[in-house]
Write a protein that holds these residues in place. Structure first.
Motif, PDB file in Angstrom:
ATOM      1  N   TRP A   1      -5.534  -9.813  13.126  1.00  0.00           N
ATOM      2  CA  TRP A   1      -5.931  -9.864  11.719  1.00  0.00           C
ATOM      3  C   TRP A   1      -7.434 -10.007  11.524  1.00  0.00           C
TER       4      TRP A   1
ATOM      5  N   ARG B   1      -7.445  -0.743   8.800  1.00  0.00           N
ATOM      6  CA  ARG B   1      -6.726  -0.797   7.525  1.00  0.00           C
ATOM      7  C   ARG B   1      -5.605  -1.830   7.588  1.00  0.00           C
ATOM      8  N   ARG B   2      -5.289  -2.396   6.413  1.00  0.00           N
ATOM      9  CA  ARG B   2      -4.268  -3.431   6.338  1.00  0.00           C
ATOM     10  C   ARG B   2      -2.918  -2.921   6.842  1.00  0.00           C
ATOM     11  N   GLN B   3      -2.578  -1.653   6.504  1.00  0.00           N
ATOM     12  CA  GLN B   3      -1.302  -1.103   6.952  1.00  0.00           C
ATOM     13  C   GLN B   3      -1.245  -1.051   8.474  1.00  0.00           C
ATOM     14  N   LYS B   4      -2.373  -0.715   9.091  1.00  0.00           N
ATOM     15  CA  LYS B   4      -2.420  -0.662  10.547  1.00  0.00           C
ATOM     16  C   LYS B   4      -2.266  -2.055  11.146  1.00  0.00           C
ATOM     17  N   LYS B   5      -2.913  -3.040  10.519  1.00  0.00           N
ATOM     18  CA  LYS B   5      -2.788  -4.409  11.007  1.00  0.00           C
ATOM     19  C   LYS B   5      -1.340  -4.888  10.936  1.00  0.00           C
ATOM     20  N   ILE B   6      -0.669  -4.560   9.829  1.00  0.00           N
ATOM     21  CA  ILE B   6       0.722  -4.975   9.671  1.00  0.00           C
ATOM     22  C   ILE B   6       1.596  -4.344  10.754  1.00  0.00           C
ATOM     23  N   GLY B   7       1.372  -3.048  11.015  1.00  0.00           N
ATOM     24  CA  GLY B   7       2.167  -2.364  12.039  1.00  0.00           C
ATOM     25  C   GLY B   7       1.971  -2.973  13.413  1.00  0.00           C
TER      26      GLY B   7
ATOM     27  N   SER C   1       0.839  -5.978  14.063  1.00  0.00           N
ATOM     28  CA  SER C   1       1.314  -7.359  14.031  1.00  0.00           C
ATOM     29  C   SER C   1       2.829  -7.431  14.202  1.00  0.00           C
TER      30      SER C   1
ATOM     31  N   THR D   1       6.627  12.521   1.787  1.00  0.00           N
ATOM     32  CA  THR D   1       5.700  11.413   1.655  1.00  0.00           C
ATOM     33  C   THR D   1       4.444  11.868   0.956  1.00  0.00           C
TER      34      THR D   1
ATOM     35  N   GLU E   1       1.488  11.470   2.151  1.00  0.00           N
ATOM     36  CA  GLU E   1       0.626  12.097   3.142  1.00  0.00           C
ATOM     37  C   GLU E   1       0.991  13.565   3.336  1.00  0.00           C
TER      38      GLU E   1
END
Length: 403
Positions: free
Chosen positions: A205, A210-216, A218, A303, A305
Motif C-alpha cells: 500500500w 493505481r488503487r485497483q492494482k494495489k487491491i489486486g 493485496s 467492459t 476497457e
C-alpha cells in the motif's frame, strides 16, 4: 500405570488391554463399532492432499506425504473423533504413535515452509543490497521460527525415557507433560501467521501504483487469512487437548487443523506466482484471443476497457491507409520487412479514449563509403581540437604517424 501393569499376570494384562482405555462418563461402551467421523476425516485429508498436489509438486512434498500417510494410517487402524472409552487400551499406543509422528512432521513443515515464505518476501519486497525495517523484521521472524521449531522437534522426542514410552504406556519410564508443547507451538504459530500477513500489506500500500492494482496485489498476498483461520482453530484444539482426558477425540481436531494450516502455507508460497504463470501461458493467450473474437462477433463489448479499445480501432481503421499496415495477432509476429507506418494523431480532446497518443519514427540509412572517407570521418570525431586550430586532418595524421 506401567509399574502396576507389569506386576499383573499375562491373563490380567490381556484382559486390561482388551478393555476400554478410559472410564465412560455414562457407563456405556462400544468397543466393536464406535461412533466416529472417519468419512469427514477422509474427505478433509483428501481435499487438502489434492490442493497441495495441485499447487506444488516438489517443495516440501515429502513432509506432507508423510503427514497424510500418518493420518490415513490412524483412520484405518483406530479412527478419528472416536471417544477414548470406545477404543481398546492396546489401540491407544497406535493412536499416540501417530500423534507423535504428526507432531514431528508438522514442526518440520512449519520450519521449512515459513522460512521459504519469509525468504521469498525478502526477495520480492527488498531491493538488492537494502537493509530496511522490512528486511530485519523478516530476518528476526525467520530465525525465531527456525530456532523454536528445531527445539520443538528435539524436546518432543525427549519427553519420555525410554523413547518408546512416548506412545507405549505399558513400558515403565519417566515422562513429562508433552501436551504443553502443542499449546505453545499453536500460540506462536498464530502470532507468526499474523505478522507474515501484515508485512507485505504495509509495503504493497506504499507502492506507486493505481488503487485497483494495489487491491489486486493485496488480495493475492491476503491468502494468509486462511492460514490464520486454521492456526486459530488449531490453538483452540491444542488448548482442549491439554485439559481434556478424552485425548483421542480432541486430538483428532488438532490433527485436521494442522493439515489445513500446512496446506495454507503451500498456497501462501505458491499463489502469488499463479497470475504471472497463467498470463504467460499459451492457453491463456489462446482463450483471450478467442474471447476477443467472440466479443467482436457478438458486437457486445463487455467492459469499459473493451469499449475504449473498440473506439480506438474504429478511429484507427477510418484514418489509416490499409496498404501501410499489417495487422498482427496476439500470438504471431512476422519477421519479414514491413513498410513504414503512417503516423495517426488523435484529437487532443479525446486522447483518453485511445491507447496510442504519440508515436516515434525511426529512420535507418545505409551508405557505402570508401576507406579513405571513413578514415577522415573517424579522425574528425577523434581529434576535433586539431581541426578547430586550422590544421588539416591529412597533415596531422602524417605527423601522428611520424611520431
Amino acid at each position: 500405570m506401567a509399574d502396576s501393569f507389569s506386576s499383573l499376570s499375562p491373563e490380567q494384562q490381556q484382559a486390561l488391554l482388551s478393555g476400554p482405555a478410559l472410564v465412560s462418563p455414562n457407563g456405556q461402551y462400544n468397543l466393536v463399532n464406535p461412533s466416529n467421523l472417519n468419512t469427514t476425516g477422509i474427505v478433509a485429508v483428501s481435499l487438502a492432499f489434492f490442493v497441495t498436489t495441485l499447487f506444488i509438486l516438489v517443495r516440501f512434498y515429502g513432509i506432507f506425504v508423510g503427514t497424510s500417510y500418518s493420518v490415513y494410517r490412524l483412520i484405518t487402524n483406530v479412527g478419528i473423533f472416536v471417544h477414548q472409552w470406545d477404543i481398546q487400551l492396546e489401540d491407544l499406543s497406535e493412536f499416540l504413535y501417530v500423534i507423535h509422528l504428526c507432531a514431528n512432521l508438522y514442526s518440520a513443515h512449519i520450519l521449512v515452509s515459513k522460512a521459504a515464505i519469509l525468504l521469498e518476501w525478502i526477495h520480492i519486497f527488498v531491493p538488492t543490497g537494502t537493509r530496511n525495517a522490512f528486511y530485519w523484521a523478516c530476518q528476526c521472524l525467520l530465525w525465531v521460527n527456525v530456532l523454536f521449531y528445531a527445539s520443538t522437534i528435539i524436546v518432543a522426542n525427549l519427553v519420555c525415557v525410554p523413547f518408546e514410552a512416548i506412545w507405549d504406556k505399558t513400558i515403565p519410564g519417566k515422562c513429562i507433560d508433552g501436551k504443553v508443547i502443542e499449546v505453545v507451538s499453536a500460540a506462536l504459530n498464530l502470532t507468526s501467521d499474523l505478522i507474515i500477513l501484515i508485512l507485505p500489506q504495509r509495503v504493497i500500500w506504499t507502492l506507486q501504483m493505481r488503487r485497483q492494482k494495489k487491491i489486486g496485489v493485496s488480495v493475492i498476498f491476503a491468502i494468509g487469512l486462511l492460514a490464520i483461520t486454521a492456526a486459530a482453530f488449531r490453538l483452540q484444539s491444542a488448548t482442549q487437548y491439554y485439559v481434556s482426558e478424552d485425548a483421542t477425540y480432541v486430538a483428532s481436531a488438532l490433527i485436521l487443523w494442522s493439515i489445513v494450516e500446512m496446506t495454507s502455507l503451500f498456497l501462501i508460497l505458491s499463489v502469488p506466482a499463479v497470475p504471472k504463470a497463467l498470463h504467460s501461458s499459451r492457453l491463456y493467450t489462446a482463450l483471450k484471443s478467442s474471447f476477443d473474437i467472440w466479443s467482436k462477433k457478438e458486437g457486445k463489448p463487455l467492459t469499459h476497457e473493451s469499449t475504449k479499445h473498440q473506439q480506438f480501432l474504429e478511429h484507427r481503421d477510418g484514418n489509416r491507409n490499409k496498404s501501410d499496415y499489417n495487422e498482427l495477432g496476439d500470438t504471431e509476429i512476422p519477421l519479414d520487412d514491413q513498410p513504414y507506418a503512417v503516423r495517426v494523431t488523435p484529437d487532443q480532446s479525446t486522447d483518453s479514449l485511445y491507447g496510442i497518443v504519440r508515436t516515434s519514427e525511426i529512420t535507418h540509412r545505409t551508405e557505402n563509403m570508401s576507406a579513405k572517407i571513413m578514415r577522415d570521418q573517424q579522425f574528425r570525431r577523434t581529434h576535433p581540437w586539431a581541426l578547430g586550430n586550422g590544421i588539416s586532418d591529412t597533415s596531422l595524421r602524417r605527423g601522428v604517424g611520424n611520431h
